[in-house]
Design a protein around this motif. Structure first.
Motif, short mmCIF file in Angstrom:
data_model
loop_
_atom_site.label_atom_id
_atom_site.label_comp_id
_atom_site.label_asym_id
_atom_site.label_seq_id
_atom_site.Cartn_x
_atom_site.Cartn_y
_atom_site.Cartn_z
N UNK A 18 -4.76 -0.65 5.93
CA UNK A 18 -6.20 -0.39 6.05
C UNK A 18 -6.72 -0.83 7.41
N UNK A 19 -6.27 -1.99 7.89
CA UNK A 19 -6.67 -2.46 9.22
C UNK A 19 -6.20 -1.50 10.30
N UNK A 20 -4.92 -1.10 10.21
CA UNK A 20 -4.36 -0.21 11.22
C UNK A 20 -5.08 1.13 11.24
N UNK A 21 -5.31 1.69 10.07
CA UNK A 21 -5.96 3.01 10.03
C UNK A 21 -7.36 2.95 10.63
N UNK A 22 -8.11 1.92 10.27
CA UNK A 22 -9.47 1.79 10.81
C UNK A 22 -9.44 1.59 12.32
N UNK A 23 -8.54 0.73 12.80
CA UNK A 23 -8.45 0.47 14.23
C UNK A 23 -8.05 1.74 14.99
N UNK A 24 -7.07 2.48 14.45
CA UNK A 24 -6.64 3.71 15.11
C UNK A 24 -7.72 4.78 15.03
N UNK A 25 -8.37 4.92 13.90
CA UNK A 25 -9.45 5.91 13.78
C UNK A 25 -10.53 5.66 14.82
N UNK A 26 -10.95 4.39 14.94
CA UNK A 26 -12.00 4.04 15.90
C UNK A 26 -11.54 4.32 17.33
N UNK A 27 -10.32 3.92 17.64
CA UNK A 27 -9.81 4.09 19.00
C UNK A 27 -9.65 5.57 19.35
N UNK A 41 -0.88 9.83 10.82
CA UNK A 41 -0.69 8.37 10.74
C UNK A 41 0.74 8.05 10.33
N UNK A 42 1.25 8.75 9.32
CA UNK A 42 2.60 8.47 8.83
C UNK A 42 3.68 8.90 9.83
N UNK A 43 3.46 10.02 10.52
CA UNK A 43 4.51 10.57 11.39
C UNK A 43 4.45 10.08 12.83
N UNK A 190 15.89 -2.43 2.82
CA UNK A 190 14.88 -2.67 1.79
C UNK A 190 13.57 -2.02 2.21
N UNK A 191 13.07 -1.13 1.37
CA UNK A 191 11.78 -0.49 1.61
C UNK A 191 10.69 -1.32 0.96
N UNK A 192 9.71 -1.74 1.76
CA UNK A 192 8.58 -2.51 1.26
C UNK A 192 7.39 -1.57 1.12
N UNK A 193 6.85 -1.47 -0.09
CA UNK A 193 5.73 -0.56 -0.36
C UNK A 193 4.46 -1.35 -0.62
N UNK A 194 3.43 -1.03 0.11
CA UNK A 194 2.10 -1.58 -0.13
C UNK A 194 1.50 -0.83 -1.32
N UNK A 195 1.23 -1.51 -2.44
CA UNK A 195 0.72 -0.79 -3.62
C UNK A 195 -0.65 -0.17 -3.41
N UNK A 196 -1.37 -0.60 -2.37
CA UNK A 196 -2.71 -0.07 -2.09
C UNK A 196 -2.69 1.06 -1.07
N UNK A 197 -1.53 1.33 -0.47
CA UNK A 197 -1.45 2.33 0.59
C UNK A 197 -0.85 3.63 0.06
N UNK A 198 -1.05 4.70 0.82
CA UNK A 198 -0.45 5.98 0.46
C UNK A 198 1.06 5.89 0.53
#
Length: 226
Positions: A18-27, A41-43, A190-198
């Motif tokens: 969420x922090x990264x997306x907001x920071x990138x969207x703003x920038x 964002x993903x690619x 090991x894949x770490x998944x954020x349960x709140x992220x896409x």
């Protein structure tokens, strides 16, 4: 036997989508006048270094001066967001206890991150990473290595702690990071998944040995019989 653990940082040790997306969207809106899509964002952002992302949106190579200026602007916005939400600025649940257990058992630990040094120093200061990691051993984005999905940053992180791939496990959260981990021919991925992220969509040819959303039980799998 697994005797070394290498962690990507963003999205793996700290759920910061969420922090990264907001920071990138703003920038991106301010500098390139574009609206970032989830696919982009993903690619083209997650797991990538800043130079790659800036050149993707600029549609041309950028100079070292441009890289430094744009990186500082984007990352300062990101750091400000982190500090403004202390309730969300913390390590992934169970990670502190897991790392303590690793240290007790003599497991080698290191970080391999696309973040640049100012952000790494920011994380060490605010999240207490020196308790488990040596900042001078961290493999980070200093423009000396190709970015993920090339495996070089993981290979450097392992070399910095005297480890080899066969006895190492890599923790990652992005497609490019999992690709890099596969190319590093590490013992476990090991894949770490954020349960709140896409949820990311991985190519079927990529190897993932375990998937986790916290660190409470992974030690039973990786560290037993060490």
């Amino acid at each position: 036997m697994t005797n070394t653990l290498i962690f990507d940082f963003n999205g793996t040790m700290f759920f910061d989508a969420a922090f990264q997306k907001t920071a990138w969207e703003n920038f991106l809106a301010e500098v390139f006048n574009v609206k970032m899509t989830e696919s982009e964002f993903q690619s083209h952002i997650a797991g990538r270094n800043n130079r790659y992302t800036f050149e993707y949106y600029a549609h041309r190579p950028i100079t070292e001066t441009e890289l430094e200026t744009m990186s500082e602007a984007k990352e300062q916005g990101y750091r400000t967001l982190c500090l403004s939400q202390p309730e969300n600025f913390h390590l992934v649940p169970g990670l502190s206890e897991f790392l303590d257990n690793c240290r007790t058992q003599g497991i080698k630990l290191n970080i391999a991150t696309a973040s640049e040094r100012p952000n790494v120093e920011f994380f060490f200061k605010n999240l207490g990473l020196a308790r488990w990691f040596a900042i001078d051993q961290v493999a980070l984005n200093d423009s000396s290595l190709p970015g993920k999905p090339a495996p070089d940053i993981f290979l450097k992180a392992m070399a910095n702690v005297g480890a080899n791939g066969a006895e190492s496990a890599i923790f990652e959260d992005s497609v490019s990071g999992i690709q890099a981990a596969n190319r590093a021919q590490t013992g476990q991925v090991i894949l770490v998944r954020d349960p709140q992220a896409t949820a990311i969509s991985l190519p079927v040819d990529l190897r993932v040995d375990h998937q986790i959303s916290d660190y409470y039980r992974i030690g039973e799998t990786l560290l037993e019989n060490q």
